[in-house]
Structure formats: C-alpha cells, structure tokens
Write a protein that holds these residues in place. Structure first.
Motif, mmCIF file in Angstrom:
data_model
loop_
_atom_site.group_PDB
_atom_site.id
_atom_site.type_symbol
_atom_site.label_atom_id
_atom_site.label_comp_id
_atom_site.label_asym_id
_atom_site.label_seq_id
_atom_site.Cartn_x
_atom_site.Cartn_y
_atom_site.Cartn_z
ATOM 1 N N PHE A 140 -3.435 3.961 -2.192
ATOM 2 C CA PHE A 140 -3.320 2.907 -3.197
ATOM 3 C C PHE A 140 -2.985 1.596 -2.508
ATOM 4 N N ALA A 141 -3.574 0.506 -2.990
ATOM 5 C CA ALA A 141 -3.240 -0.823 -2.466
ATOM 6 C C ALA A 141 -3.530 -1.865 -3.535
ATOM 7 N N ARG A 142 -2.935 -3.028 -3.371
ATOM 8 C CA ARG A 142 -3.124 -4.115 -4.324
ATOM 9 C C ARG A 142 -4.503 -4.752 -4.211
ATOM 10 N N GLU A 143 -5.122 -4.624 -3.032
ATOM 11 C CA GLU A 143 -6.432 -5.237 -2.819
ATOM 12 C C GLU A 143 -7.421 -4.185 -2.345
ATOM 13 N N LYS A 144 -8.658 -4.317 -2.785
ATOM 14 C CA LYS A 144 -9.703 -3.348 -2.474
ATOM 15 C C LYS A 144 -9.950 -3.240 -0.970
ATOM 16 N N PHE A 199 -4.291 2.203 -11.209
ATOM 17 C CA PHE A 199 -2.965 2.279 -11.812
ATOM 18 C C PHE A 199 -2.184 1.033 -11.452
ATOM 19 N N ALA A 200 -1.505 0.464 -12.399
ATOM 20 C CA ALA A 200 -0.599 -0.667 -12.154
ATOM 21 C C ALA A 200 -1.240 -1.732 -11.274
ATOM 22 N N ASN A 201 -2.518 -2.021 -11.560
ATOM 23 C CA ASN A 201 -3.274 -3.016 -10.805
ATOM 24 C C ASN A 201 -3.415 -2.659 -9.322
ATOM 25 N N LEU A 202 -3.460 -1.358 -9.035
ATOM 26 C CA LEU A 202 -3.650 -0.899 -7.657
ATOM 27 C C LEU A 202 -5.045 -0.290 -7.514
ATOM 28 N N TRP A 203 -5.714 -0.578 -6.401
ATOM 29 C CA TRP A 203 -6.984 0.067 -6.083
ATOM 30 C C TRP A 203 -6.675 1.445 -5.509
ATOM 31 N N ARG A 204 -7.615 2.374 -5.647
ATOM 32 C CA ARG A 204 -7.343 3.755 -5.245
ATOM 33 C C ARG A 204 -8.562 4.388 -4.583
ATOM 34 N N ARG A 205 -8.300 5.152 -3.524
ATOM 35 C CA ARG A 205 -9.323 6.003 -2.903
ATOM 36 C C ARG A 205 -8.697 7.382 -2.698
ATOM 37 N N LEU A 258 -7.502 1.093 5.051
ATOM 38 C CA LEU A 258 -6.459 2.104 5.272
ATOM 39 C C LEU A 258 -6.991 3.534 5.164
ATOM 40 N N SER A 259 -7.969 3.772 4.326
ATOM 41 C CA SER A 259 -8.500 5.129 4.125
ATOM 42 C C SER A 259 -8.988 5.780 5.421
ATOM 43 N N ALA A 300 0.830 -1.203 0.000
ATOM 44 C CA ALA A 300 0.000 0.000 0.000
ATOM 45 C C ALA A 300 0.865 1.254 0.000
ATOM 46 N N TYR A 301 0.285 2.332 -0.535
ATOM 47 C CA TYR A 301 0.936 3.639 -0.590
ATOM 48 C C TYR A 301 -0.075 4.703 -0.178
#
Length: 191
Positions: free
Chosen positions: A93-97, A149-155, A103-104, A51-52
């Motif tokens: 951003f994270a690899r899984e939803k 982006f790059a198979n990352l989920w985003r909020r 994290l949000s 995650a980022y």
C-alpha cells in the motif's frame, strides 16, 4: 525463545525478512516502509506514513505424516508430525501509484532468489528453527483507484506457503550405565 504456533512463527519470519530486505534496499530509507503481519486499522493511517507492506495468511491445510525425529538436545527430542500448506498474501500500500509500482518488485525480490530460485526458504527461529518455503503462485494484482483503502494505492502478491508441524518430547538423560554380570558390576560413562 517462546515456542509459537507454526503459522504465527512463519509470518513473523517472513515479516522480519521482508523488513530487512526493504530497509537494505539502496533507494529506500531505513524505516520508511512498515512491514506488518495482519491488516492495520486504515482509519489510523497517518499522513507521514508513505507505504505499508501487509502480510497475511490463514486456514492452513495440515496433512499428518509419520513422526520423525529432527533434533535431540538436553533430553528433549523434536519430531516433525505433519506438513502444512497455506495461501500467503502480501499487499503493498502507498499514497501514490508510482511508489506502489516501485516497491512491489523490491518485496517480490525479497520473497525469491532469482535467477536460481523463484521462491525463498526461510528459517523460523521461534519454531525450533524449522524451515518454511514461500513460492509465487500468481502474478501481481494491481487494484484500481476505486478499490483503494483510505486513499492508498494497492498491489497484491499471491504466494504459497508451506512448512512442517513439530512437537517435542522429553526423554531421560543418563550420565552413566551400570551393567551387572555374573555378580560383577561395571559402570560405563555415557557421553
């Protein structure tokens, strides 16, 4: 410390605060989530990075104000000269939803002091200890899998960021004052 640009100093203070809050969260291992200023090169994302949190802001609106002195140390005075306001965007951003959804709220909580304050006031150590204010402006925006982006989920969290612009001026410092009156001289120490 080296004096930074006010917006850079604000983003650095926010990044350090959010990173500390994320690392201190009971369910997140220290260092497991990277909080950074500015967008990474997503082509360089490693599989080990789960995650980022990406913090960005730009194009602040600056409004000049009457200069007022806020500090005086060793002959140098710091003056506030203007106020500024900018849009702050924080992306998780994270690899899984489910990681993004978990994290949000942690990131949102780091940027508020609920139930007492919906926002957060932080100190910019690299900008004369000036205060900045972060206030939420919108709800979180979740991006679908087609916008990742790059198979990352985003909020995305949208906030308002404001602070002051300051500058310094060196003034002479006197250790003593000599007063001449009627051919007499008196020396007065200045503290």
């Amino acid at each position: 410390p080296v004096l930074m640009d006010y917006l850079d100093a604000a983003l650095t203070a926010i990044q350090a605060h959010v990173q500390a809050q994320v690392d201190a969260h009971a369910s997140i291992a220290t260092g497991a989530v990277t909080v950074m200023v500015g967008w990474p090169d997503f082509r360089q994302v490693r599989d080990a990075d789960k995650a980022y949190v990406v913090i960005s802001a730009g194009n602040p609106e600056v409004v000049p104000t009457a200069a007022r002195r806020v500090s005086f140390t060793a002959g140098t005075a710091r003056y506030v000269q203007a106020s500024w306001r900018a849009v702050l965007q924080v992306d998780v951003f994270a690899r899984e939803k489910d990681i993004v959804q978990a994290l949000s709220p942690v990131v949102r909580a780091a940027l508020s002091d609920l139930p007492f304050d919906p926002g957060r006031t932080l100190t910019c150590a690299d900008y004369g200890n000036q205060k900045i204010r972060v206030v939420p402006t919108e709800g979180d925006r979740e991006w679908g899998p087609d916008a990742a982006f790059a198979n990352l989920w985003r909020r995305t969290l949208e906030l308002s960021l404001r602070g002051t612009v300051s500058g310094t001026r060196a003034w002479p410092v006197f250790e003593e004052l000599v007063v001449d009156m009627n051919d007499r001289s008196i020396t007065i120490p200045v503290e």
